[in-house]
Design an enzyme around this catalytic site. Structure first.
Site, PDB file in Angstrom:
ATOM      1  N   LYS A  21      24.368 -10.856 -88.556  1.00 48.37           N
ATOM      2  CA  LYS A  21      25.669 -11.160 -87.979  1.00 48.37           C
ATOM      3  C   LYS A  21      26.758 -11.017 -88.970  1.00 48.37           C
ATOM      4  O   LYS A  21      27.990 -10.724 -88.947  1.00 48.37           O
ATOM      5  CB  LYS A  21      25.531 -12.551 -87.373  1.00 48.37           C
ATOM      6  CG  LYS A  21      24.902 -12.782 -86.081  1.00 48.37           C
ATOM      7  CD  LYS A  21      24.699 -14.349 -85.663  1.00 48.37           C
ATOM      8  CE  LYS A  21      23.978 -14.189 -84.329  1.00 48.37           C
ATOM      9  NZ  LYS A  21      23.734 -15.462 -83.906  1.00 48.37           N
ATOM     10  N   GLN A  33      23.930 -21.560 -84.825  1.00 50.60           N
ATOM     11  CA  GLN A  33      22.768 -21.178 -84.930  1.00 50.60           C
ATOM     12  C   GLN A  33      21.660 -21.916 -84.293  1.00 50.60           C
ATOM     13  O   GLN A  33      21.302 -22.889 -84.812  1.00 50.60           O
ATOM     14  CB  GLN A  33      22.253 -20.554 -86.213  1.00 50.60           C
ATOM     15  CG  GLN A  33      20.932 -19.721 -86.230  1.00 50.60           C
ATOM     16  CD  GLN A  33      21.036 -18.322 -85.537  1.00 50.60           C
ATOM     17  OE1 GLN A  33      21.864 -17.718 -85.842  1.00 50.60           O
ATOM     18  NE2 GLN A  33      19.844 -17.928 -84.749  1.00 50.60           N
ATOM     19  N   ASP A  51      30.006 -17.433 -79.361  1.00 46.12           N
ATOM     20  CA  ASP A  51      28.523 -17.147 -79.523  1.00 46.12           C
ATOM     21  C   ASP A  51      28.275 -16.586 -78.074  1.00 46.12           C
ATOM     22  O   ASP A  51      27.178 -15.708 -77.830  1.00 46.12           O
ATOM     23  CB  ASP A  51      27.673 -18.267 -79.599  1.00 46.12           C
ATOM     24  CG  ASP A  51      26.246 -17.769 -79.996  1.00 46.12           C
ATOM     25  OD1 ASP A  51      26.020 -16.927 -80.325  1.00 46.12           O
ATOM     26  OD2 ASP A  51      25.479 -19.141 -80.372  1.00 46.12           O
TER      27      ASP A  51
END
Length: 764
Positions: A76, A120, A145
């Site tokens: 990412k 995360q 996200d």
């Protein structure tokens, strides 16, 4: 975590009813990812050209040190760098608690340099955590996200959804990506929503049909940090004054003040138009907007006058809280109405009047002033009402916490036998009053029916006080909307009274200059000013107001012409807003618009904020935006250095149409006294109505009788009484002793009050 690989499902005509689907199409995640990155890179480059120095920021928050999570994060960060996004990795240790993670998320939410946040998963901590609670803590505007839990029945037909979930649940997508998220739109736009049904219910029914945003969401939307708001429940909050320092360097937005013709007993929609205009600018014209209104009297809620804080689809939510509970939380009456200092002052006066042997240490300087002050005629009948109103007026006109403390200190509560003024500072209670108002001085943040932000702050009497919302509310709102935004505030009463006080008292104190004046009128009110029958709240509306009557309306437009001229006397562009009712005809609206333009209004616009909300005031919003660009320079009506009687005469002649003024003996005596005391350079607030209510249209040729002149030295103005102001019964004196004061910079009291048990209403 999430991947672009998965199945894209395009819903057919049957949607998900009976879990029926058309054939699925397999989409290559790598190809989609590459296309998205290329497009985003171009978008970022365009932003650099348009806004030099700007760089979008991304934070990836990780708990623990899992290898698979590290791999995902590395990918990412690499992709973000290729696109041109400034990405950073925040790693918390495995020992982090849920509270520590939530605090970290709040910090990122409120960092203006970070535009996206990824949490995360999984949260690799030795402590128990609720992943859903953590994910939901991410501000919606920064949640990039794409994690969702969506039922198939919620999705509109034709929407493209990429299901990235691992565990299949029939009819449910988990960890899904919408096509809109790949294209930079909100995923919620693809979900089915229930449209607002435009039915004509009562104000209360409409208010109950709407679910307001949480106050935390509203605060984030307007740019407030969590430390800058103090929530009271889920729908209202106090805004701390430190926000002014954070935005000190930011230019103010456009300043719009809404006034009106002389109102009828039912009200003519100034507050409704104020809120509708703010909604039109924000929700429909996509301009930052904020409304600032006064706390209404409770008579509004019980149907004996207009709505107070709007009505229909243009009102403040929750309705009951703003009308009945004073938008306050635990400090209800103090936070909006303000504390009534007169019982406090009267107890002191009584205490000192009983003799020097009862004087407490530290108050010797007040002994001589108070031995016989109860006998002074100035105290007879008006102490309670006037002092209570002045405390609220101080709240309205204060520009900071320190300024409020100074104004309270110079508030005059009595006179000695020889005529010397006695202030709260002389009594040693100015610090107590400041402490009582340390939360009241903070504006109340609420919202309209359409979710537009609004400050509801202060409720000064419109007879012996300016009748406007607070300066602090306006100042904070002007900073929050930015230089291209609009703040819409309201001036109580008609243009000849409320507007005059707004400019000559409030604007002098604030230093703010409006960019546009909006003059609210209605066909039915103009008919009343044209000679129509009287209207009483709760009674049947006379037919003259329900049927077309151009003769009455033509006669009433003379009043509109005079009020537009009154507004123009301050040098500002005037936009006339005709608040429409279902009984208005096209011919009547055309007549009013034509007469308004002939009177000097830059534009005249019919609007329907009650029936249509912001959509009904879009044309008005466009007119206001055009008028705000008109060159202008605000004028005050009189110079502060002229004698008191000349100020009164200037107001009476230019605003009311009087030929002259006559000061009765008591008013003459007071004017002379205040001039000797150095108070003649204060502005003047004209108290109560200036002529007989039975005189319609534009009364002229009369002499204005002024029966009394009083001073609000703390608030900073004189008020001339031309009508009779009701008084309230004074509370019974009792012993009191206090050494409480307020720290100007911390909102905290230095010591607790030593109050008698009878003062439970002031204890904490």
């Amino acid at each position: 975590m999430l991947s672009f690989s998965g199945h894209a499902l395009r819903l057919g005509s049957t949607g998900f009813a009976g879990v029926k689907r058309t054939a699925a199409t397999v989409v290559s995640g790598n190809k989609v990812s590459k296309l998205v990155r290329e497009r985003l890179k171009k978008d970022v480059e365009k932003m650099w050209i348009q806004f030099p120095g700007f760089r979008p920021g991304l934070v990836v928050l990780q708990v623990g040190d899992r290898d698979d999570s590290n791999l995902y994060i590395t990918m990412k960060l690499k992709a973000a760098a290729e696109i041109g996004i400034s990405a950073s990795h925040v790693r918390l240790p495995k020992t982090a608690t849920e509270d520590e993670v939530l605090r970290c998320i709040v910090t990122v939410n409120e960092n203006p340099e970070v535009h996206g946040l990824i949490v995360q998963l999984p949260l690799d901590s030795v402590n128990t955590m609720d992943p859903e609670k953590v994910i939901n803590a991410v501000a919606p505007e920064k949640d990039v996200d794409g994690a969702e839990m969506v039922k198939g029945a919620w999705v509109k037909q034709g929407a493209v959804v990429i299901d990235c979930g691992i565990n299949h649940v029939p009819g449910i997508f988990t960890n899904c990506l919408f096509q809109s998220q790949l294209e930079g739109c909100r995923a919620s736009q693809l979900l089915k929503t229930q449209p607002l049904t435009m039915k004509l219910f009562s104000d209360t029914t409409l208010a109950h049909s709407c679910t307001p945003k949480t106050i935390g969401q509203l605060a984030r939307e307007v740019g407030l940090f969590s430390k800058e708001v103090e929530p009271y429940g889920t729908t209202r909050a106090k805004v701390r004054l430190e926000i002014i320092n954070r935005f000190k360097a930011q230019p103010d937005g456009k300043y719009v003040v809404v006034t009106g013709i002389t109102p009828t007993p039912l009200g003519e929609g100034k507050a409704t138009t104020t809120l509708g205009l703010a909604q039109a600018l924000g929700a429909h014209l996509h301009v930052n907007s904020f409304a600032c209104v006064c706390q209404p009297s409770q008579g509004s809620y019980f149907g004996v006058k207009g709505g107070g804080v709007g009505g229909g689809y243009s009102q403040v939510l929750p309705r009951e809280e703003v009308h009945l509970y004073h938008s306050l939380g635990p400090l209800r009456r103090r936070s909006v109405e303000g504390p009534d200092s007169s019982p406090l002052c009267f107890r002191y006066i009584f205490y000192f009047s009983r003799g020097p042997c009862n004087l407490c240490v530290g108050h010797k300087h007040a002994q001589a002033a108070f031995l016989d002050c109860l006998k002074h005629p100035h105290l007879q009948g008006e102490l309670c009402r006037s002092v209570a109103s002045e405390v609220m007026a101080v709240l309205v006109l204060s520009t900071s916490l320190e300024d409020m403390r100074c104004r309270l200190a110079r508030t005059v509560v009595a006179y000695s036998r020889v005529g010397n003024p006695v202030t709260t500072e002389d009594l040693g209670i100015s610090g107590v009053l400041a402490a009582l108002m340390r939360e009241a001085v903070m504006p109340n943040l609420m919202q309209t029916m359409e979710g537009s932000p609004v400050f509801v702050h202060t409720c000064p009497l419109s007879d012996i006080a300016p009748g406007n919302s607070s300066i602090l509310a306006d100042q904070i709102a002007l900073k929050l909307v930015g230089p291209e935004g609009f703040v819409v505030t309201e001036a109580g009463g008609g243009a000849e009274t409320g507007m005059e006080r707004f400019v000559d008292i409030k604007c002098r104190a604030s230093g703010l200059c409006p960019d546009v004046m909006v003059m609210v009128a209605s066909v039915r009110a103009l008919k009343m000013h044209g000679g129509g029958p009287a209207v009483t709240a709760g009674s049947v509306m006379p037919k003259e107001y329900l049927e077309e009557n151009l003769t009455l309306l033509e006669n009433g437009c003379i009043h509109l012409k005079r009020q537009v001229e009154n507004a123009m006397a301050f040098g500002l562009p005037v936009v006339v807003a005709i608040n429409t009712f279902s009984s208005d005809t096209g011919a009547e609206l055309e007549l009013v618009c034509a007469r308004a333009k002939q009177a000097g209004g830059v534009e005249a616009v019919p609007c329907s904020p009650w029936a249509e909300g912001g959509a009904g005031a879009v044309e008005l919003g466009q007119a206001v935006r055009r008028a705000a660009d008109t060159p202008h320079r605000m004028n005050f009506l009189y110079d502060l250095e002229i004698p008191i009687v000349n100020k009164i005469r200037t107001i009476a002649r230019s605003m009311y149409g009087a030929d002259n003024v006559e000061l009765l003996p008591e008013a003459q005596r007071k004017s002379t006294l205040f001039s000797k005391q150095g108070l003649a350079n204060l502005p003047v607030c004209m108290a109560k109505t200036h002529h007989d209510a039975e005189r319609k249209g534009v009364p002229t040729g009369f002499t204005l009788l002024v029966r009394d002149v009083s001073v609000h030295a703390g608030a900073g103005f004189l008020y001339a009484s031309v009508g009779w102001v009701s008084t309230e019964a004074l509370m019974r004196p009792s012993d009191v002793e206090t050494d409480e004061d307020l720290s100007i910079f911390t909102y905290k009291t230095r010591k607790l009050s030593k109050l008698s048990h009878e003062w439970g209403m002031f204890s904490y």
